[in-house]
Write an enzyme that holds these catalytic residues in place. Structure first.
Site, PDB file in Angstrom:
ATOM      1  N   GLU A   1       0.695  -1.185   0.027  1.00  0.00           N
ATOM      2  CA  GLU A   1      -0.042   0.016  -0.061  1.00  0.00           C
ATOM      3  C   GLU A   1       0.862   1.187   0.128  1.00  0.00           C
ATOM      4  OE1 GLU A   1      -3.128  -0.440  -0.509  1.00  0.00           O
ATOM      5  OE2 GLU A   1      -3.101  -2.542  -0.303  1.00  0.00           O
TER       6      GLU A   1
ATOM      7  N   CYS B   1      -1.558   8.850   4.121  1.00  0.00           N
ATOM      8  CA  CYS B   1      -1.492   8.681   2.795  1.00  0.00           C
ATOM      9  C   CYS B   1      -2.858   9.104   2.105  1.00  0.00           C
ATOM     10  CB  CYS B   1      -1.126   7.145   2.535  1.00  0.00           C
ATOM     11  SG  CYS B   1      -2.361   6.380   3.854  1.00  0.00           S
TER      12      CYS B   1
HETATM   13  P1  NAD Z   1       9.316   5.492   3.078  1.00  0.00           P
HETATM   14  O1  NAD Z   1       9.090   4.746   1.566  1.00  0.00           O
HETATM   15  O2  NAD Z   1      10.113   6.616   3.091  1.00  0.00           O
HETATM   16  O3  NAD Z   1       9.477   4.174   3.902  1.00  0.00           O
HETATM   17  C1  NAD Z   1       8.622   3.257   4.071  1.00  0.00           C
HETATM   18  C2  NAD Z   1       9.577   1.981   4.575  1.00  0.00           C
HETATM   19  O4  NAD Z   1      10.391   1.747   3.460  1.00  0.00           O
HETATM   20  C3  NAD Z   1      10.602   2.549   5.845  1.00  0.00           C
HETATM   21  O5  NAD Z   1      10.688   1.280   6.488  1.00  0.00           O
HETATM   22  C4  NAD Z   1      11.720   2.771   5.181  1.00  0.00           C
HETATM   23  O6  NAD Z   1      12.958   2.411   5.836  1.00  0.00           O
HETATM   24  C5  NAD Z   1      11.723   1.803   3.941  1.00  0.00           C
HETATM   25  N1  NAD Z   1      12.702   1.668   2.909  1.00  0.00           N
HETATM   26  C6  NAD Z   1      13.142   2.909   2.376  1.00  0.00           C
HETATM   27  N2  NAD Z   1      14.219   2.416   1.354  1.00  0.00           N
HETATM   28  C7  NAD Z   1      14.106   1.002   1.249  1.00  0.00           C
HETATM   29  C8  NAD Z   1      14.634  -0.107   0.614  1.00  0.00           C
HETATM   30  N3  NAD Z   1      15.680   0.271  -0.313  1.00  0.00           N
HETATM   31  N4  NAD Z   1      14.229  -1.274   0.767  1.00  0.00           N
HETATM   32  C9  NAD Z   1      13.500  -1.554   1.907  1.00  0.00           C
HETATM   33  N5  NAD Z   1      12.876  -0.617   2.418  1.00  0.00           N
HETATM   34  C10 NAD Z   1      13.023   0.596   2.379  1.00  0.00           C
HETATM   35  O7  NAD Z   1       7.835   5.957   3.278  1.00  0.00           O
HETATM   36  P2  NAD Z   1       7.680   6.842   4.648  1.00  0.00           P
HETATM   37  O8  NAD Z   1       8.154   8.124   4.483  1.00  0.00           O
HETATM   38  O9  NAD Z   1       7.863   6.039   5.945  1.00  0.00           O
HETATM   39  O10 NAD Z   1       5.915   6.825   4.643  1.00  0.00           O
HETATM   40  C11 NAD Z   1       5.228   7.833   3.819  1.00  0.00           C
HETATM   41  C12 NAD Z   1       4.795   7.026   2.684  1.00  0.00           C
HETATM   42  O11 NAD Z   1       3.917   5.942   2.919  1.00  0.00           O
HETATM   43  C13 NAD Z   1       3.802   8.073   1.679  1.00  0.00           C
HETATM   44  O12 NAD Z   1       4.190   7.705   0.380  1.00  0.00           O
HETATM   45  C14 NAD Z   1       2.392   7.467   1.964  1.00  0.00           C
HETATM   46  O13 NAD Z   1       1.549   7.611   1.102  1.00  0.00           O
HETATM   47  C15 NAD Z   1       2.826   5.999   2.212  1.00  0.00           C
HETATM   48  N6  NAD Z   1       1.554   5.508   3.150  1.00  0.00           N
HETATM   49  C16 NAD Z   1       0.887   4.603   2.324  1.00  0.00           C
HETATM   50  C17 NAD Z   1      -0.247   4.088   3.015  1.00  0.00           C
HETATM   51  C18 NAD Z   1      -1.588   3.103   2.305  1.00  0.00           C
HETATM   52  O14 NAD Z   1      -2.265   2.644   2.783  1.00  0.00           O
HETATM   53  N7  NAD Z   1      -1.466   3.393   1.177  1.00  0.00           N
HETATM   54  C19 NAD Z   1      -0.181   4.030   4.594  1.00  0.00           C
HETATM   55  C20 NAD Z   1       0.491   4.943   5.154  1.00  0.00           C
HETATM   56  C21 NAD Z   1       1.589   5.405   4.390  1.00  0.00           C
END
Ligand code: NAD
Length: 542
Positions: free
Chosen positions: A293, A327
């Site tokens: 998501e 989000c």
């Molecule tokens: P992010 O993408 O920066 O990080 C998400 C996770 O991915 C973190 O645990 C991060 O450490 C990890 N990550 C980063 N690079 C990675 C890699 N190369 N390999 C594996 N993991 C990696 O997102 P964020 O800032 O924590 O959250 C915000 C984002 O999440 C926004 O885009 C938001 O829309 C989305 N979000 C979506 C939903 C939904 O239900 N659709 C819900 C909450 C947040």
């Protein structure tokens, strides 16, 4: 299976406490906040029965007071990731065989612990780590996570009860096996509930999990692990590791027993994970389940019949609660010319009534800090750009200051270009962009809403003309996985509005639903024949 067809307790939504002045819940959470704030938490890696302290640590600091240290977490090295996988696979031997009611009891107990003795801890940790007001913390780290745990148990029971027909002399049964291998859960900073749900939903279905929380959420992630342990979750079922995401991911996705990924976060990271899994596909024992998501560019479109004050409130709540870091946050708005001025005046009045952004400890604050310096710099960059661009104008907010906390004023941009950069890009902060359309262009504007963004997470239409609402519902069918009529596009409740979006917003497996839990099982059909044939000849051969 135990010796009975057990009925699980009927799930209902956890009531939201009010935290009014003088209430016991307010006293309790503020006391806990102070304790955490003036203390120093140390977060180890949770690997099997070990709490590993690697010595390589990163400080944890609240976004609203970034020079204040509230503790440190230990960073994982590659060898620990390998040990976490081994620990998970070792734990799987017993966990996957444990009767379902025993698994259910652990997570129901976790829910009750969060609703009771751990509630203040969950909320205070979320206020500090993610800079949430007490109301935002309560609806997330208390109520939503409790709901996830309780409703998922009920959905699991419903799934297990779905069985095929049997005919004479034959008994068909399906068992919902956990995936063969381990699940990798990667969670975002913005919801403690999502952080708890992604590993626990897979574990509830009998899987073992390596969980990597966001580096910005480790403080509250630790409390989740404390609760799972207190609820009696066996060692190794959920292994929590923090550190370099690329290294952790490379190690995990290289392993032949990797069986599924449960991800929430940005679209870019999800797409890179999918590619990496695709590149490694031949080396896995089973095709991994991929559930993600991701981002959104969520809209509100008001019809000329929409009451102005209702639209203004939907914008203010939808765009600015939790600093727009949901989000589902409303971030692009389409207003008809005939009512736009009245609506925007009401929005400005509301924004002017907010106190300047501050600490969640001061409960009169509606707006606190954005999550980190990277987010602050991005957001202030978009604000500066809007100040300079001819086709954009800032009509409310526009200020920012990171001297103490990462504070961005709730900001409203008015643009004359419906494809202006902030109408298309997910900013993930307290910035909303407004485009005003000619009333006669209502139908064309629906096409614009549909064609402007790559995302399709949430969206709202407002109005009283039922034909217009119907037209919008049809025209925007593929624009949002969660579509709201006469409401803001945020605030999905587990059990009532299962959440997720399509297009670039994710696989739309609806967190908090049976549909999501089905991704964590691999059904086995067992056909048993009671009178087994002993002659190959069918009657027609006679
Ligand atoms: P992010 O993408 O920066 O990080 C998400 C996770 O991915 C973190 O645990 C991060 O450490 C990890 N990550 C980063 N690079 C990675 C890699 N190369 N390999 C594996 N993991 C990696 O997102 P964020 O800032 O924590 O959250 C915000 C984002 O999440 C926004 O885009 C938001 O829309 C989305 N979000 C979506 C939903 C939904 O239900 N659709 C819900 C909450 C947040």
């Amino acid at each position: 299976m135990g010796k009975g067809f057990f009925q699980v307790p009927w799930a209902t939504n956890e009531p939201i406490l009010e935290y009014a002045p003088g209430s016991p819940e307010r006293e309790a959470v503020l006391k806990q906040y102070k304790e955490y704030y003036n203390g120093s938490e140390e977060v180890p890696l949770y690997i099997g029965d070990q709490e590993v302290k690697t010595g390589a640590t990163r400080n944890m600091t609240p976004p609203h007071d970034h020079q204040h240290i509230v503790g440190a977490y230990h960073m994982v090295e590659k060898k620990h990731v390998d040990s976490a996988i081994e620990a998970a696979l070792e734990a799987r031997i017993k966990w996957a065989q444990l009767p379902w009611e025993q698994r259910a009891a652990i997570f129901l107990k976790a829910a009750d612990l969060m609703a009771g003795p751990y509630r203040a801890k969950m909320n205070a940790a979320t206020m500090i780590a993610q800079s949430k007001t007490i109301h935002q913390a309560e609806i997330d780290s208390a109520c939503e996570l409790i709901d996830f745990l309780r409703f998922n148990v009920q959905y699991m029971a419903e799934i297990y009860s779905q069985q095929p027909e049997s005919s004479d002399g034959i008994w068909n049964r399906v068992e919902y096996r956990p995936l063969e291998g381990f699940v990798y859960a990667i969670t975002p900073f913005n919801f403690t509930a999502i952080a708890g749900n992604l590993p626990s939903s897979a574990a509830l279905m009998g899987n073992v999990v390596i969980w990597k929380p966001s580096s910005n959420q480790v403080f509250s992630a630790k409390v989740i692990m404390d609760v799972f342990k207190a609820a009696g979750l066996p060692d190794g079922v959920i292994n929590m590791i923090c550190g370099n995401p690329a290294m952790i991911t490379d190690t995990i996705l290289d392993h032949p027993d990797f069986a599924g990924i449960h991800y929430t976060g940005s679209t870019e990271v999800f797409q890179s994970l999918w590619k990496q899994i695709g590149n490694n596909i031949a080396q896995y024992k089973t095709y991994p389940k991929i559930v993600g998501e991701t981002g959104g560019k969520d809209f509100i479109i008001a019809h000329p019949t929409a009451p102005a004050q209702q639209v203004a409130t939907a914008i203010v709540r939808g765009a600015f609660e939790y600093q727009g870091q949901k989000c589902s946050a409303a971030s692009r708005v389409y207003l008809p010319k005939s009512t736009a001025v009245t609506i925007l005046d009401a929005v400005k009045k509301d924004v002017d009534s907010f106190k300047p952004p501050g600490s969640p400890e001061d409960m009169s604050n509606f707006i606190t800090a954005v999550i980190n310096e990277g987010a602050f710099d991005d957001l202030s960059g978009y604000i500066d750009r809007a100040k300079a661009d001819k086709d954009a104008e800032i009509i409310a907010g526009g200020g920012y200051d990171k001297s103490k906390g990462y504070f961005i004023e709730p900001t409203v941009i008015l643009t004359t270009d419906p494809k202006y950069v902030t109408m298309k890009t997910e900013l993930f902060g307290p910035v909303v962009t407004i485009y005003i359309y000619e009333d006669k262009d209502w139908s064309k504007t629906l096409d614009l809403v549909d064609g402007t963004s790559e995302y399709a997470l949430t969206g709202a239409v407002m109005g009283t003309d039922r034909y217009a609402l119907d037209e919008a519902t049809k025209a925007l069918e593929n624009c949002a996985g969660n579509f709201y009529i006469n409401d803001k596009p945020t605030g999905a409740v587990v059990g009532q509005q299962p959440f997720g979006g399509a297009r670039a917003s994710g696989t739309n497996d609806k967190a908090g639903s049976a549909q999501n839990l089905l991704r964590w099982v691999s059904p086995r059909l067992i056909k048993e024949t009671f009178v087994t044939p002993e002659d190959y000849r069918y009657p027609f051969l006679g």
